[in-house]
Write an enzyme that holds these catalytic residues in place. Structure first.
Site, mmCIF file in Angstrom:
data_model
loop_
_atom_site.group_PDB
_atom_site.id
_atom_site.type_symbol
_atom_site.label_atom_id
_atom_site.label_comp_id
_atom_site.label_asym_id
_atom_site.label_seq_id
_atom_site.Cartn_x
_atom_site.Cartn_y
_atom_site.Cartn_z
ATOM 1 N N ARG A 32 -1.026 -19.951 46.104
ATOM 2 C CA ARG A 32 -2.276 -20.632 46.441
ATOM 3 C C ARG A 32 -2.768 -21.296 45.158
ATOM 4 O O ARG A 32 -2.505 -20.818 44.056
ATOM 5 C CB ARG A 32 -3.313 -19.632 46.952
ATOM 6 C CG ARG A 32 -2.889 -18.871 48.208
ATOM 7 C CD ARG A 32 -3.947 -17.842 48.581
ATOM 8 N NE ARG A 32 -3.595 -17.121 49.808
ATOM 9 C CZ ARG A 32 -2.894 -15.994 49.831
ATOM 10 N NH1 ARG A 32 -2.477 -15.453 48.682
ATOM 11 N NH2 ARG A 32 -2.610 -15.404 50.975
ATOM 12 N N LYS B 47 -4.995 -13.048 47.475
ATOM 13 C CA LYS B 47 -6.155 -12.967 48.357
ATOM 14 C C LYS B 47 -6.350 -11.527 48.829
ATOM 15 O O LYS B 47 -5.391 -10.847 49.185
ATOM 16 C CB LYS B 47 -5.922 -13.894 49.556
ATOM 17 C CG LYS B 47 -7.140 -14.181 50.384
ATOM 18 C CD LYS B 47 -6.774 -15.222 51.444
ATOM 19 C CE LYS B 47 -7.964 -15.561 52.308
ATOM 20 N NZ LYS B 47 -7.594 -16.572 53.354
ATOM 21 N N HIS C 45 -1.695 -26.993 48.839
ATOM 22 C CA HIS C 45 -1.226 -25.976 49.776
ATOM 23 C C HIS C 45 0.093 -26.376 50.436
ATOM 24 O O HIS C 45 0.832 -25.515 50.925
ATOM 25 C CB HIS C 45 -2.289 -25.722 50.850
ATOM 26 C CG HIS C 45 -2.322 -24.298 51.316
ATOM 27 N ND1 HIS C 45 -2.680 -23.239 50.506
ATOM 28 C CD2 HIS C 45 -2.008 -23.743 52.527
ATOM 29 C CE1 HIS C 45 -2.605 -22.112 51.184
ATOM 30 N NE2 HIS C 45 -2.193 -22.387 52.398
ATOM 31 N N ARG D 218 2.926 -24.631 48.863
ATOM 32 C CA ARG D 218 3.077 -23.258 49.371
ATOM 33 C C ARG D 218 3.799 -23.277 50.720
ATOM 34 O O ARG D 218 4.704 -22.473 50.957
ATOM 35 C CB ARG D 218 1.698 -22.619 49.505
ATOM 36 C CG ARG D 218 1.684 -21.198 50.073
ATOM 37 C CD ARG D 218 0.274 -20.637 49.952
ATOM 38 N NE ARG D 218 0.045 -19.456 50.765
ATOM 39 C CZ ARG D 218 0.299 -18.204 50.370
ATOM 40 N NH1 ARG D 218 0.815 -17.999 49.178
ATOM 41 N NH2 ARG D 218 0.030 -17.183 51.163
ATOM 42 N N HIS E 45 1.277 -12.268 52.470
ATOM 43 C CA HIS E 45 0.462 -12.220 53.688
ATOM 44 C C HIS E 45 0.128 -10.780 54.057
ATOM 45 O O HIS E 45 0.976 -9.892 53.959
ATOM 46 C CB HIS E 45 1.204 -12.877 54.851
ATOM 47 C CG HIS E 45 1.177 -14.371 54.804
ATOM 48 N ND1 HIS E 45 2.040 -15.162 55.528
ATOM 49 C CD2 HIS E 45 0.373 -15.231 54.120
ATOM 50 C CE1 HIS E 45 1.780 -16.431 55.287
ATOM 51 N NE2 HIS E 45 0.771 -16.502 54.440
ATOM 52 N N TYR F 137 5.080 -20.452 60.511
ATOM 53 C CA TYR F 137 6.238 -21.199 60.035
ATOM 54 C C TYR F 137 7.369 -21.196 61.059
ATOM 55 O O TYR F 137 8.182 -22.119 61.093
ATOM 56 C CB TYR F 137 6.703 -20.630 58.693
ATOM 57 C CG TYR F 137 5.623 -20.716 57.646
ATOM 58 C CD1 TYR F 137 5.267 -21.937 57.099
ATOM 59 C CD2 TYR F 137 4.914 -19.585 57.240
ATOM 60 C CE1 TYR F 137 4.248 -22.036 56.165
ATOM 61 C CE2 TYR F 137 3.896 -19.675 56.305
ATOM 62 C CZ TYR F 137 3.567 -20.904 55.776
ATOM 63 O OH TYR F 137 2.555 -20.995 54.862
#
Length: 215
Positions: free
Chosen positions: A40, A65, A137, A140, A163, A172
């Site tokens: 990110r 995150k 992004h 990424r 994640h 994806y």
């Protein structure tokens, strides 16, 4: 659906910064890390030297995150790009690795601006890149799509990107046309018995003709 760059477009983008200049050397390192780590933009601009515990720069520690941590190995090409920047990075008090022209930490907007400039340069080799909206992004996303294509394992993509839930990574799968083609090939088309055309009988033609006359 998500935007991402194919391998030829990524290569053109990584080669776009001029390594003969200080800012070009910095930008090449930023682009390499953003793509190779699937970072990110907030993770990229807050990187510090302590996030590379091995002096060889072979691994990178990311606090992501939700304070989720991950340690990623780096390609030798990425290590070389990063080492080239660290060798000429100005000696300033701030601890962030990437600095702007004023010696202050690189900002999200600053990186986005530099990325847009390099997209223009990359387009001279890969014009298709101009047809895409290339944001930080998207690098990424590109990492995720290429990792999925290489491994075929959505769990590995989730692990690489950090994640919290594999549901986030399933995006994806929905975006990858190759994955859909593999599913089609695995299942195969349903076996449908071919029909055979039979011409109408003379009696049917006579009946239809009578109905038409009465109408």
């Amino acid at each position: 659906l998500i935007d991402y760059l194919d391998r030829a477009e990524i290569k053109a983008l990584l080669d776009a910064p001029d390594p003969r200049t200080r800012l070009g050397t910095r930008d090449r390192a930023m682009l390499h890390l953003a793509y190779a780590g699937g970072l990110r933009v907030s993770e990229l601009v807050t990187l510090q030297l302590r996030d590379f515990p091995d002096r060889s720069l072979s691994t990178m520690h990311i606090m992501g995150k939700g304070r989720r941590e991950r340690v990623l190995p780096l390609w030798k090409e990425t290590q070389i790009a990063l080492r080239a920047w660290l060798a000429i990075r100005p000696q300033v008090e701030v601890t962030e690795i990437f600095l702007n022209a004023n010696g202050q930490p690189m900002t999200r907007d600053g990186f986005a601006f530099r990325l847009a400039e390099h997209v223009k340069t990359a387009a001279t080799k890969q014009p298709s890149i101009l047809g895409k909206r290339v944001t930080p992004h998207v690098l990424r996303h590109s990492c995720a799509m290429h990792t999925l294509a290489a491994t075929g394992d959505i769990r590995k993509v989730a692990l690489w990107l950090g994640h919290a839930s594999i549901q986030s990574t399933e995006t994806y799968l929905r975006a990858d046309p190759e994955e859909k083609l593999q599913i089609l090939a695995a299942h195969g088309a349903p076996a449908i018995k071919p029909g055979r055309f039979k011409p109408p009988s003379d009696a049917l033609i006579t009946m239809l003709t009578d109905v038409r006359r009465r109408a």
